[in-house]
Design a protein around this motif. Structure first.
Motif, PDB file in Angstrom:
ATOM      1  N   LEU A  84     -14.652 120.153 -98.339  1.00 19.79           N
ATOM      2  CA  LEU A  84     -16.002 120.062 -97.776  1.00 19.79           C
ATOM      3  C   LEU A  84     -17.049 120.660 -98.710  1.00 19.79           C
ATOM      4  CD1 LEU A  84     -15.241 120.802 -94.031  1.00 19.79           C
ATOM      5  CD2 LEU A  84     -16.068 118.658 -95.003  1.00 19.79           C
ATOM      6  N   ARG A  85     -16.710 121.746 -99.404  1.00 21.50           N
ATOM      7  CA  ARG A  85     -17.648 122.328-100.380  1.00 21.50           C
ATOM      8  C   ARG A  85     -17.936 121.346-101.503  1.00 21.50           C
ATOM      9  NH1 ARG A  85     -14.419 127.049-100.954  1.00 21.50           N
ATOM     10  NH2 ARG A  85     -14.259 126.447-103.124  1.00 21.50           N
ATOM     11  N   LYS A  86     -16.902 120.630-101.972  1.00 24.29           N
ATOM     12  CA  LYS A  86     -17.092 119.645-103.038  1.00 24.29           C
ATOM     13  C   LYS A  86     -17.916 118.456-102.553  1.00 24.29           C
ATOM     14  CE  LYS A  86     -14.698 121.428-106.444  1.00 24.29           C
ATOM     15  NZ  LYS A  86     -15.168 121.611-107.800  1.00 24.29           N
ATOM     16  N   ILE A  87     -17.725 118.060-101.291  1.00 25.03           N
ATOM     17  CA  ILE A  87     -18.526 116.971-100.732  1.00 25.03           C
ATOM     18  C   ILE A  87     -19.989 117.386-100.658  1.00 25.03           C
ATOM     19  CG2 ILE A  87     -18.976 115.624 -98.639  1.00 25.03           C
ATOM     20  CD1 ILE A  87     -15.931 115.558 -98.194  1.00 25.03           C
ATOM     21  N   ASN A 109     -25.930 116.374-104.682  1.00 22.88           N
ATOM     22  CA  ASN A 109     -26.871 116.502-105.794  1.00 22.88           C
ATOM     23  C   ASN A 109     -26.412 115.646-106.968  1.00 22.88           C
ATOM     24  OD1 ASN A 109     -28.498 118.416-104.453  1.00 22.88           O
ATOM     25  ND2 ASN A 109     -26.988 119.986-104.958  1.00 22.88           N
ATOM     26  N   ASP A 110     -26.931 114.445-107.071  1.00 20.17           N
ATOM     27  CA  ASP A 110     -26.641 113.532-108.190  1.00 20.17           C
ATOM     28  C   ASP A 110     -25.159 113.254-108.386  1.00 20.17           C
ATOM     29  OD1 ASP A 110     -29.304 113.098-108.901  1.00 20.17           O
ATOM     30  OD2 ASP A 110     -29.361 114.946-110.056  1.00 20.17           O
ATOM     31  N   LEU A 111     -24.406 113.177-107.310  1.00 23.31           N
ATOM     32  CA  LEU A 111     -22.964 112.907-107.368  1.00 23.31           C
ATOM     33  C   LEU A 111     -22.239 113.894-108.277  1.00 23.31           C
ATOM     34  CD1 LEU A 111     -22.873 108.997-107.457  1.00 23.31           C
ATOM     35  CD2 LEU A 111     -22.574 110.500-105.490  1.00 23.31           C
ATOM     36  N   ALA A 112     -22.566 115.172-108.139  1.00 23.89           N
ATOM     37  CA  ALA A 112     -21.934 116.212-108.942  1.00 23.89           C
ATOM     38  C   ALA A 112     -20.446 116.295-108.607  1.00 23.89           C
ATOM     39  CB  ALA A 112     -22.600 117.558-108.677  1.00 23.89           C
ATOM     40  N   GLY A 113     -19.646 116.552-109.615  1.00 25.12           N
ATOM     41  CA  GLY A 113     -18.210 116.674-109.431  1.00 25.12           C
ATOM     42  C   GLY A 113     -17.485 115.580-110.191  1.00 25.12           C
ATOM     43  N   ASP A 114     -16.197 115.497-109.974  1.00 24.83           N
ATOM     44  CA  ASP A 114     -15.364 114.512-110.667  1.00 24.83           C
ATOM     45  C   ASP A 114     -15.384 113.208-109.867  1.00 24.83           C
ATOM     46  OD1 ASP A 114     -13.568 113.126-112.165  1.00 24.83           O
ATOM     47  OD2 ASP A 114     -11.914 114.543-111.917  1.00 24.83           O
ATOM     48  N   TYR A 141     -15.570 104.220-104.647  1.00 26.52           N
ATOM     49  CA  TYR A 141     -15.751 105.491-105.358  1.00 26.52           C
ATOM     50  C   TYR A 141     -14.741 106.505-104.873  1.00 26.52           C
ATOM     51  CZ  TYR A 141     -20.297 103.681-106.778  1.00 26.52           C
ATOM     52  OH  TYR A 141     -21.295 102.922-107.315  1.00 26.52           O
ATOM     53  N   ARG A 142     -14.452 107.474-105.766  1.00 24.96           N
ATOM     54  CA  ARG A 142     -13.598 108.582-105.374  1.00 24.96           C
ATOM     55  C   ARG A 142     -14.109 109.879-105.983  1.00 24.96           C
ATOM     56  NH1 ARG A 142     -12.382 111.194-109.735  1.00 24.96           N
ATOM     57  NH2 ARG A 142     -10.866 110.429-111.176  1.00 24.96           N
ATOM     58  N   LEU A 143     -13.894 110.962-105.257  1.00 29.94           N
ATOM     59  CA  LEU A 143     -14.157 112.320-105.725  1.00 29.94           C
ATOM     60  C   LEU A 143     -12.812 113.014-105.793  1.00 29.94           C
ATOM     61  CD1 LEU A 143     -15.936 114.883-106.255  1.00 29.94           C
ATOM     62  CD2 LEU A 143     -15.936 115.195-103.781  1.00 29.94           C
ATOM     63  N   ARG A 144     -12.497 113.594-106.949  1.00 29.67           N
ATOM     64  CA  ARG A 144     -11.227 114.305-107.103  1.00 29.67           C
ATOM     65  C   ARG A 144     -11.439 115.776-106.793  1.00 29.67           C
ATOM     66  NH1 ARG A 144      -8.287 117.099-110.995  1.00 29.67           N
ATOM     67  NH2 ARG A 144      -9.989 116.960-112.480  1.00 29.67           N
ATOM     68  N   TRP A 152      -6.320 116.138-104.093  1.00 34.52           N
ATOM     69  CA  TRP A 152      -6.897 115.365-103.001  1.00 34.52           C
ATOM     70  C   TRP A 152      -7.969 114.425-103.515  1.00 34.52           C
ATOM     71  CZ3 TRP A 152      -4.602 115.531 -98.376  1.00 34.52           C
ATOM     72  CH2 TRP A 152      -3.686 116.564 -98.173  1.00 34.52           C
ATOM     73  N   ARG A 153      -8.104 113.285-102.858  1.00 34.70           N
ATOM     74  CA  ARG A 153      -9.104 112.290-103.220  1.00 34.70           C
ATOM     75  C   ARG A 153      -9.987 111.993-102.016  1.00 34.70           C
ATOM     76  NH1 ARG A 153      -6.897 113.961-106.988  1.00 34.70           N
ATOM     77  NH2 ARG A 153      -5.940 112.839-108.708  1.00 34.70           N
ATOM     78  N   VAL A 154     -11.283 112.095-102.234  1.00 36.38           N
ATOM     79  CA  VAL A 154     -12.270 111.738-101.216  1.00 36.38           C
ATOM     80  C   VAL A 154     -12.737 110.331-101.567  1.00 36.38           C
ATOM     81  CG1 VAL A 154     -14.496 112.308-100.189  1.00 36.38           C
ATOM     82  CG2 VAL A 154     -12.978 114.146-100.966  1.00 36.38           C
TER      83      VAL A 154
END
Length: 81
Positions: free
Chosen positions: A27-30, A35-40, A51-54, A58-60
């Protein structure tokens, strides 16, 4: 660009099944992704959602609709694709 986040019920259920520590980290990464799709973040080829967030193992999985991030699933990497 600042994005709004909407977590669908399927992703809520995925988060409820995780340990509280892992769910909190995801949830913190989400939130940071607002902010501008920050993260992996990566655009996936020929996959829905596109799209995916690593977050560790885990993958969002999410979709972008204008300024809205629509979180559809949160899956372990062994089950995500």
């Amino acid at each position: 660009m600042r994005y709004n986040v909407r977590i669908l019920p399927t992703a809520e259920r995925d988060l409820d099944r995780m340990s509280p520590e892992v769910a909190h980290r995801v949830l913190r990464k989400i939130e940071a992704m607002q902010n501008d799709l920050a993260g992996d973040v990566k655009r996936l080829v020929d996959f829905v959602p596109p799209y995916r967030l690593r977050v560790g193992d885990w993958r969002v999985l999410f979709d972008l609709r204008g300024d809205l991030i629509l979180v559809q699933r949160v899956r372990h990497r062994s089950e995500a694709y």
